[in-house]
Scaffold this motif. Structure first.
Motif, PDB file in Angstrom:
ATOM      1  N   TYR A  90      14.893  11.992   2.153  1.00  0.00           N
ATOM      2  CA  TYR A  90      13.801  11.586   3.047  1.00  0.00           C
ATOM      3  C   TYR A  90      14.153  10.335   3.841  1.00  0.00           C
ATOM      4  CZ  TYR A  90      10.930  14.745   0.174  1.00  0.00           C
ATOM      5  OH  TYR A  90      10.424  15.826  -0.493  1.00  0.00           O
ATOM      6  N   TYR A  91      15.002   9.493   3.253  1.00  0.00           N
ATOM      7  CA  TYR A  91      15.502   8.298   3.925  1.00  0.00           C
ATOM      8  C   TYR A  91      16.821   7.906   3.272  1.00  0.00           C
ATOM      9  CZ  TYR A  91      12.862   6.187   0.040  1.00  0.00           C
ATOM     10  OH  TYR A  91      12.346   5.873  -1.192  1.00  0.00           O
ATOM     11  N   THR A  92      17.516   6.985   3.919  1.00  0.00           N
ATOM     12  CA  THR A  92      18.848   6.602   3.456  1.00  0.00           C
ATOM     13  C   THR A  92      18.796   5.298   2.652  1.00  0.00           C
ATOM     14  OG1 THR A  92      19.325   5.256   5.406  1.00  0.00           O
ATOM     15  CG2 THR A  92      19.855   7.624   5.547  1.00  0.00           C
ATOM     16  N   MET A  93      19.917   5.005   2.006  1.00  0.00           N
ATOM     17  CA  MET A  93      20.055   3.726   1.312  1.00  0.00           C
ATOM     18  C   MET A  93      19.892   2.586   2.310  1.00  0.00           C
ATOM     19  SD  MET A  93      20.680   2.428  -1.732  1.00  0.00           S
ATOM     20  CE  MET A  93      21.637   3.593  -2.659  1.00  0.00           C
ATOM     21  N   SER A  94      20.442   2.750   3.501  1.00  0.00           N
ATOM     22  CA  SER A  94      20.301   1.720   4.548  1.00  0.00           C
ATOM     23  C   SER A  94      18.845   1.501   4.919  1.00  0.00           C
ATOM     24  CB  SER A  94      21.091   2.101   5.795  1.00  0.00           C
ATOM     25  OG  SER A  94      22.466   2.106   5.513  1.00  0.00           O
ATOM     26  N   ILE A 139       0.862  -1.182   0.000  1.00  0.00           N
ATOM     27  CA  ILE A 139       0.000   0.000   0.000  1.00  0.00           C
ATOM     28  C   ILE A 139       0.896   1.229   0.000  1.00  0.00           C
ATOM     29  CG2 ILE A 139      -1.703   1.280   1.350  1.00  0.00           C
ATOM     30  CD1 ILE A 139      -2.747  -1.497   2.305  1.00  0.00           C
ATOM     31  N   ASP A 140       0.625   2.137  -0.924  1.00  0.00           N
ATOM     32  CA  ASP A 140       1.452   3.324  -1.088  1.00  0.00           C
ATOM     33  C   ASP A 140       1.095   4.359  -0.025  1.00  0.00           C
ATOM     34  OD1 ASP A 140       3.001   5.444  -1.907  1.00  0.00           O
ATOM     35  OD2 ASP A 140       2.247   5.474  -3.965  1.00  0.00           O
ATOM     36  N   THR A 141       2.013   4.568   0.914  1.00  0.00           N
ATOM     37  CA  THR A 141       1.809   5.559   1.970  1.00  0.00           C
ATOM     38  C   THR A 141       2.690   6.780   1.759  1.00  0.00           C
ATOM     39  OG1 THR A 141       3.448   4.456   3.360  1.00  0.00           O
ATOM     40  CG2 THR A 141       1.146   3.815   3.674  1.00  0.00           C
ATOM     41  N   GLY A 142       3.447   6.803   0.676  1.00  0.00           N
ATOM     42  CA  GLY A 142       4.330   7.926   0.367  1.00  0.00           C
ATOM     43  C   GLY A 142       5.667   7.791   1.061  1.00  0.00           C
ATOM     44  N   TYR A 143       6.703   7.576   0.279  1.00  0.00           N
ATOM     45  CA  TYR A 143       8.079   7.479   0.789  1.00  0.00           C
ATOM     46  C   TYR A 143       8.199   6.488   1.953  1.00  0.00           C
ATOM     47  CZ  TYR A 143       8.723  11.482  -2.216  1.00  0.00           C
ATOM     48  OH  TYR A 143       8.757  12.313  -3.311  1.00  0.00           O
ATOM     49  N   LEU A 144       7.734   5.288   1.709  1.00  0.00           N
ATOM     50  CA  LEU A 144       7.783   4.222   2.715  1.00  0.00           C
ATOM     51  C   LEU A 144       9.218   3.736   2.905  1.00  0.00           C
ATOM     52  CD1 LEU A 144       6.306   2.053   4.475  1.00  0.00           C
ATOM     53  CD2 LEU A 144       6.269   0.662   2.414  1.00  0.00           C
ATOM     54  N   TYR A 145       9.694   3.768   4.123  1.00  0.00           N
ATOM     55  CA  TYR A 145      11.052   3.284   4.390  1.00  0.00           C
ATOM     56  C   TYR A 145      11.183   2.582   5.740  1.00  0.00           C
ATOM     57  CZ  TYR A 145      11.520   7.443   7.320  1.00  0.00           C
ATOM     58  OH  TYR A 145      11.332   8.394   8.282  1.00  0.00           O
ATOM     59  N   GLU A 146      10.098   2.460   6.478  1.00  0.00           N
ATOM     60  CA  GLU A 146      10.175   1.780   7.770  1.00  0.00           C
ATOM     61  C   GLU A 146       9.343   0.502   7.747  1.00  0.00           C
ATOM     62  OE1 GLU A 146      10.710   4.385  11.421  1.00  0.00           O
ATOM     63  OE2 GLU A 146       9.260   5.525  10.206  1.00  0.00           O
ATOM     64  N   PRO A 147       9.924  -0.618   8.158  1.00  0.00           N
ATOM     65  CA  PRO A 147       9.178  -1.876   8.171  1.00  0.00           C
ATOM     66  C   PRO A 147       7.851  -1.791   8.924  1.00  0.00           C
ATOM     67  CG  PRO A 147      11.504  -2.317   8.505  1.00  0.00           C
ATOM     68  CD  PRO A 147      11.335  -0.823   8.541  1.00  0.00           C
ATOM     69  N   TYR A 149      15.455  -4.151  -8.380  1.00  0.00           N
ATOM     70  CA  TYR A 149      16.099  -3.046  -9.076  1.00  0.00           C
ATOM     71  C   TYR A 149      15.442  -1.765  -8.572  1.00  0.00           C
ATOM     72  CZ  TYR A 149      17.602  -6.699 -12.303  1.00  0.00           C
ATOM     73  OH  TYR A 149      18.152  -7.830 -12.852  1.00  0.00           O
ATOM     74  N   PHE A 150      16.262  -0.751  -8.306  1.00  0.00           N
ATOM     75  CA  PHE A 150      15.689   0.501  -7.842  1.00  0.00           C
ATOM     76  C   PHE A 150      16.474   1.674  -8.391  1.00  0.00           C
ATOM     77  CE2 PHE A 150      19.026  -0.404  -4.890  1.00  0.00           C
ATOM     78  CZ  PHE A 150      19.513   0.817  -4.469  1.00  0.00           C
ATOM     79  N   CYS A 151      15.784   2.784  -8.538  1.00  0.00           N
ATOM     80  CA  CYS A 151      16.395   4.033  -8.995  1.00  0.00           C
ATOM     81  C   CYS A 151      16.288   5.033  -7.850  1.00  0.00           C
ATOM     82  CB  CYS A 151      15.681   4.561 -10.231  1.00  0.00           C
ATOM     83  SG  CYS A 151      16.285   6.204 -10.697  1.00  0.00           S
ATOM     84  N   PRO A 152      17.425   5.480  -7.306  1.00  0.00           N
ATOM     85  CA  PRO A 152      17.392   6.438  -6.200  1.00  0.00           C
ATOM     86  C   PRO A 152      17.323   7.894  -6.657  1.00  0.00           C
ATOM     87  CG  PRO A 152      19.656   5.807  -6.615  1.00  0.00           C
ATOM     88  CD  PRO A 152      18.790   5.023  -7.590  1.00  0.00           C
ATOM     89  N   HIS A 153      17.300   8.111  -7.963  1.00  0.00           N
ATOM     90  CA  HIS A 153      17.428   9.457  -8.519  1.00  0.00           C
ATOM     91  C   HIS A 153      16.102  10.217  -8.550  1.00  0.00           C
ATOM     92  CE1 HIS A 153      20.626   6.937 -10.449  1.00  0.00           C
ATOM     93  NE2 HIS A 153      21.333   7.862  -9.822  1.00  0.00           N
ATOM     94  N   THR A 154      16.208  11.528  -8.535  1.00  0.00           N
ATOM     95  CA  THR A 154      15.037  12.386  -8.695  1.00  0.00           C
ATOM     96  C   THR A 154      14.795  12.599 -10.189  1.00  0.00           C
ATOM     97  OG1 THR A 154      16.309  14.440  -8.702  1.00  0.00           O
ATOM     98  CG2 THR A 154      15.604  13.613  -6.542  1.00  0.00           C
ATOM     99  N   PRO A 155      13.596  13.035 -10.564  1.00  0.00           N
ATOM    100  CA  PRO A 155      13.336  13.285 -11.986  1.00  0.00           C
ATOM    101  C   PRO A 155      14.314  14.282 -12.609  1.00  0.00           C
ATOM    102  CG  PRO A 155      11.292  13.288 -10.759  1.00  0.00           C
ATOM    103  CD  PRO A 155      12.399  13.213  -9.741  1.00  0.00           C
ATOM    104  N   LEU A 167      11.436  -6.838  -9.091  1.00  0.00           N
ATOM    105  CA  LEU A 167      10.926  -5.546  -8.661  1.00  0.00           C
ATOM    106  C   LEU A 167      11.664  -4.437  -9.398  1.00  0.00           C
ATOM    107  CD1 LEU A 167       8.950  -4.364  -6.460  1.00  0.00           C
ATOM    108  CD2 LEU A 167      10.993  -4.008  -5.090  1.00  0.00           C
ATOM    109  N   VAL A 168      10.928  -3.454  -9.910  1.00  0.00           N
ATOM    110  CA  VAL A 168      11.505  -2.267 -10.546  1.00  0.00           C
ATOM    111  C   VAL A 168      10.820  -1.051  -9.919  1.00  0.00           C
ATOM    112  CG1 VAL A 168      12.291  -3.315 -12.699  1.00  0.00           C
ATOM    113  CG2 VAL A 168       9.928  -2.582 -12.526  1.00  0.00           C
ATOM    114  N   THR A 169      11.565  -0.323  -9.096  1.00  0.00           N
ATOM    115  CA  THR A 169      10.942   0.725  -8.295  1.00  0.00           C
ATOM    116  C   THR A 169      11.748   2.013  -8.272  1.00  0.00           C
ATOM    117  OG1 THR A 169      10.096   1.257  -6.073  1.00  0.00           O
ATOM    118  CG2 THR A 169      11.936  -0.280  -6.171  1.00  0.00           C
ATOM    119  N   ASN A 170      11.068   3.110  -8.539  1.00  0.00           N
ATOM    120  CA  ASN A 170      11.665   4.437  -8.363  1.00  0.00           C
ATOM    121  C   ASN A 170      11.681   4.740  -6.867  1.00  0.00           C
ATOM    122  OD1 ASN A 170      11.852   4.808 -11.129  1.00  0.00           O
ATOM    123  ND2 ASN A 170      10.058   6.114 -11.268  1.00  0.00           N
ATOM    124  N   GLN A 171      12.827   5.118  -6.347  1.00  0.00           N
ATOM    125  CA  GLN A 171      12.970   5.428  -4.925  1.00  0.00           C
ATOM    126  C   GLN A 171      13.709   6.763  -4.760  1.00  0.00           C
ATOM    127  OE1 GLN A 171      11.665   3.773  -2.217  1.00  0.00           O
ATOM    128  NE2 GLN A 171      10.558   2.579  -3.741  1.00  0.00           N
TER     129      GLN A 171
END
Length: 175
Positions: A60-64, A16-24, A89-95, A49-53
């Motif tokens: 907003y959060y770290t790689m860790s 469920i998309d809660t916006g910038y999810l980074y905590e278990p 697979y993830f992309c950490p970049h901004t637009p 998985l292919v996700t923009n992050q």
């Protein structure tokens, strides 16, 4: 024979998309996702998985943090299904960074196709935004599913569903 994969987006598809999810503690699987993943795995699809992050580069959060929530997600999938995703697979970049991996560009999908020697035309993508569908089309993915009740402009998916249970019904008829 080339392998096939289900490429899937994370936020709004897997969870469920809660916006910038980074905590278990905030992780919640989307209703119906286990049935969909099981259907594809039983048919020998890789699950990629292919996700923009962009939250990483936005600070907003770290790689860790991202790694920790990904490990949590994999443990929960294995607990529930007996298997997890085959690759993340993830992309950490901004637009504004204009990288080739950020959807709607196809970099992450093309990387998966190359690394796993996949048949793009036999593979699927499940996303919740038109940018996911555009990335799939750009990589030559044969089937795309847009999980959205809203009519969106842009690339047309193979299927549009408003819930994963609707997708499960389509898949049962697609066997």
């Amino acid at each position: 024979m080339l392998k096939k994969a289900l490429f899937l987006d994370r936020d709004g598809v897997l969870n469920i998309d809660t916006g910038y999810l980074y905590e278990p503690k905030d992780w919640r699987f989307m209703p119906g996702i286990f049935e969909v993943l099981r259907w594809f795995k039983e048919r020998d699809f890789l699950l990629l998985l292919v996700t923009n992050q962009s939250g990483i580069h936005r600070g907003y959060y770290t790689m860790s943090d991202f790694i920790e929530v990904s490990l949590f997600m994999q443990r929960e999938l294995k607990r529930e299904l007996g298997f997890g995703l085959d690759q993340i697979y993830f992309c950490p970049h901004t637009p504004k960074e204009e990288c080739s991996c950020r959807k709607p560009l196809s970099g992450m999908i093309l990387q998966g196709i190359k690394e796993f020697d996949l048949s793009a035309s036999d593979s699927w993508l499940l996303g919740d935004k038109s940018s996911d569908i555009k990335a799939a089309k750009g990589a030559g993915i044969g089937h795309s599913v847009l999980l959205s009740a809203l009519e969106e402009e842009g690339e047309k998916p193979t299927f549009r569903v408003d819930s994963l249970s609707c997708l499960s019904q389509i898949l049962q008829n697609h066997s």
